[in-house]
Design an enzyme around this catalytic site. Structure first.
Site, short mmCIF file in Angstrom:
data_model
loop_
_atom_site.label_atom_id
_atom_site.label_comp_id
_atom_site.label_asym_id
_atom_site.label_seq_id
_atom_site.Cartn_x
_atom_site.Cartn_y
_atom_site.Cartn_z
N ASP A 275 -19.02 -12.54 -0.48
CA ASP A 275 -20.32 -11.95 -0.83
C ASP A 275 -21.44 -12.78 -0.21
OD1 ASP A 275 -19.20 -9.94 -2.48
OD2 ASP A 275 -19.04 -11.36 -4.13
N HIS B 92 6.38 1.16 2.90
CA HIS B 92 6.45 1.40 1.45
C HIS B 92 6.31 2.89 1.17
CE1 HIS B 92 6.35 -2.69 -0.32
NE2 HIS B 92 5.84 -3.00 0.87
N ASP C 144 -16.44 -0.16 -8.49
CA ASP C 144 -16.95 -1.31 -9.23
C ASP C 144 -16.90 -0.95 -10.71
OD1 ASP C 144 -17.51 -2.66 -6.90
OD2 ASP C 144 -19.58 -1.97 -6.81
N CYS D 85 10.99 -2.58 2.25
CA CYS D 85 10.26 -3.76 2.74
C CYS D 85 11.18 -4.99 2.77
CB CYS D 85 9.01 -3.99 1.90
SG CYS D 85 7.83 -5.12 2.69
N GLU E 175 6.57 4.39 -1.62
CA GLU E 175 5.86 4.59 -2.89
C GLU E 175 4.36 4.41 -2.73
OE1 GLU E 175 6.57 0.13 -2.88
OE2 GLU E 175 7.39 1.93 -1.96
#
EC number: 4.3.2.10
Length: 586
Positions: free
Chosen positions: A441, A240, A283, A135, A242
């Protein structure tokens, strides 16, 4: 046996210091770094190192910005140990060097220049030693970057790193799984084949006549840009590895052990463009017994409707994340849904979840909840930047800001002034906007007429309980408990200005209902901003995913309960999307 070295190129470091004799000599002032007319020997003429004990050691150049835990975990997963660079001499003495650049161009160059590591890096590359930049580790090799610049780079490769042109109709940052056009003799990309790899960046280098001899692959996103380079033993990639799952691990494996056998599996479908992402959300909160569990709300209520009224327990976070990785989730998102109440750095179990998950999950990890300035019980002040830094060090690739971003957006809308002091602005400035997600939200509020409120109002597909044809979306904070005087549209526009790189768009009305995403809301926001939008809340069937991708400009769709309860497997969602001719990573 050492690999054959290439002819030196004098323009990378002039005049040459006696770098091998004294690391301290690297701290001398540097000359202007120009583009180099490198004369590497043909890759076919390079000899391969003989096997030795040192072949299991990789030297890692970590200058202290962002998440490098992931590359460490990937290397250990592949059976290699790590030696960290502490002095320029460590670079010069490395048998093979990986530079996982994370963050912004200018601060990275500042560190390289002040420590003398830039000089050492140029010499190491000049001598055709095994090198892999990732990157920013690719971008720093070029002459200049326009990021907060122009800023001088190492000058190894001719060209300037510029920002993607959003006027071409693309979303910036470029986030997600895209296809490569691999050239010949790419070597470390031999296992990639027709698969997607993971990108997250706002800046790129463009192919030119001056740098064409370096290019080993390109990628298309509005235009063709350089996705990897190779000359001799010197490699660098814009994506990336990884974070690119098994195919990314194969890239690292091929760099570390060029003789390793090819592990490419046959593909029925060829990757051709940026894929739509399917994200698994966990969550996370402590239950009444103090255990950290994955839960799921019904319009944000996570407690069972029973006499015990216990927190709904759907599994252990690390185990579920590992399973979703195996099932093909493109990203994993952890939301600490009680993080707004407590000091996040005091939440050691959540930090441990990140650390353990990142050991075996090689796709992007996002964490959110409670990222803000905080003063603990002893009176010590912690900035949001410190909180984010700990999450990044623990394995997060992106952090998600909720309530704090709402407050910052409200102030910005009122004043029109960027203070630079909000958590959103600070983290974006240091780590880049691609590392910052804002979680919105909102709750639907029906109105009879568009002029009834001073917020963006839309005509809704499904009228309200009293036949209302219009609605606006009121933003909330504190886990949906408190409404705020700002709409989702206004908030999205503001946080993009303040530095958000992505929006996670929830909907309280749809949460846990399984009746589909609020496509009216998703279309409103994804049409309003130029950054990627993740649709969330309401998925119940694979058809809901295709619906949101076909009717809105969402870049990704997120689900939780249907995956936790095993109602709909991730693979079923992706197979359905393929049937609908929607590009996905398989």
């Amino acid at each position: 046996m050492e690999a054959t070295t290439a002819a030196p190129f004098s323009s990378c470091v002039t005049p040459r210091q006696n770098l091998s004799s004294s690391p301290s000599s690297l701290l001398l002032s540097r000359k202007k770094l120009g583009s180099a007319n490198l004369k590497f020997k043909s890759p076919r003429s390079l000899s391969v190192r003989a096997s030795s004990a040192s072949d299991s050691v990789v030297t890692l150049l970590d200058y202290g910005a962002g998440n490098v835990r992931s590359i460490r975990n990937a290397l250990r997963h592949l059976g290699f140990s790590i030696k960290d660079v502490k002095t320029p001499g460590d670079i010069l003495n490395a048998d093979r060097l990986i530079f996982p650049g994370v963050g912004a161009f200018a601060p990275a160059m500042d560190v390289l220049n002040k420590t003398g590591m830039g000089e050492a890096l140029c010499t190491y590359i000049e001598n055709d030693r095994p090198f892999l930049g990732i990157c920013l580790g690719l971008q720093l090799l070029f002459d200049f970057s326009e990021e907060n610049g122009p800023v001088k780079g190492l000058g190894v490769i001719p060209g300037t790193v510029g920002r993607f042109d959003s006027s071409a109709g693309i979303r910036v940052p470029h986030i997600g799984w895209n296809a490569l056009q691999v050239g010949k003799d790419s070597e470390i990309l031999d296992d990639v084949g027709s698969r997607h790899v993971y990108f997250v960046h706002s800046y790129r280098a463009i192919p030119s006549n001056e740098n064409k001899d370096w290019i080993s692959s390109t990628c298309h996103y509005g235009e063709s840009f350089i996705s990897s380079i190779r000359k001799g033993n010197v490699h660098a990639v814009q994506f990336h590895p990884e974070k690119s799952g098994e195919v990314g691990l194969s890239v690292l494996r091929r760099f570390l052990d060029p003789k390793s056998p090819l592990k490419q599996k046959p593909m029925e479908r060829k990757a051709s463009k940026l894929a739509k992402r399917v994200i698994a959300c966990l969550d996370v909160r402590t239950n009444d017994k103090g255990d950290l569990v994955v839960t799921k709300g019904d319009q944000y209520d996570v407690r069972e409707q029973s006499n015990e009224n216990e927190v709904r327990n759907l599994g252990k976070p690390v185990d579920l994340a590992g399973q979703y990785y195996k099932d093909g989730a493109d990203e994993i998102s952890f939301l600490n849904i009680t993080g707004f109440r407590d000091f996040p750095l005091g939440d050691l179990p959540m930090i441990q979840v990140l650390r353990y998950t990142s050991e075996n999950v090689f796709v992007p990890l996002t964490v959110g909840g409670g990222i803000r300035d905080f003063t603990d019980a002893t009176g010590r002040y912690y900035s949001s930047l410190e909180v984010a830094a700990e999450y990044f060090r623990s394995g997060a690739d992106k952090i998600s800001i909720g309530s704090d971003a709402v407050y910052a957006a409200e102030e910005f809308v009122k004043s029109g002034v960027k203070t630079g002091k909000s958590s959103l602005e600070q983290i974006s400035r240091v780590y880049g906007n691609q590392a910052v997600v804002v979680s919105i939200d909102p709750r639907r509020v029906y109105v009879n007429h568009p002029d009834d409120v001073p917020y963006k109002v839309i005509r809704v597909t499904n009228p309200g309980p009293n036949g209302e044809e219009y609605a606006w979306y009121q933003c909330t904070v504190s886990g949906g408990r408190e409404g705020r005087p700002i709409g989702a549209y206004e908030l999205a526009k503001a946080v993009e200005e303040l530095g958000a790189g992505e929006i996670l768009l929830n909907c309280i009305d749809c949460d846990g209902q399984g009746k589909g995403f609020d496509t009216d809301l998703v279309k409103l926001i994804s049409d309003a901003v130029g950054i990627p939008v993740i649709a969330s809340s309401g998925a119940g069937t694979p058809e809901h995913f295709s619906e949101v991708f076909e009717t809105t400009n969402a870049s990704a769709a997120l689900a939780a309960g249907i995956f936790h309860r095993k109602e709909v497997p991730i693979q079923s969602v992706k197979e359905h999307l393929l049937e609908k001719s929607i590009e996905v990573r398989m």
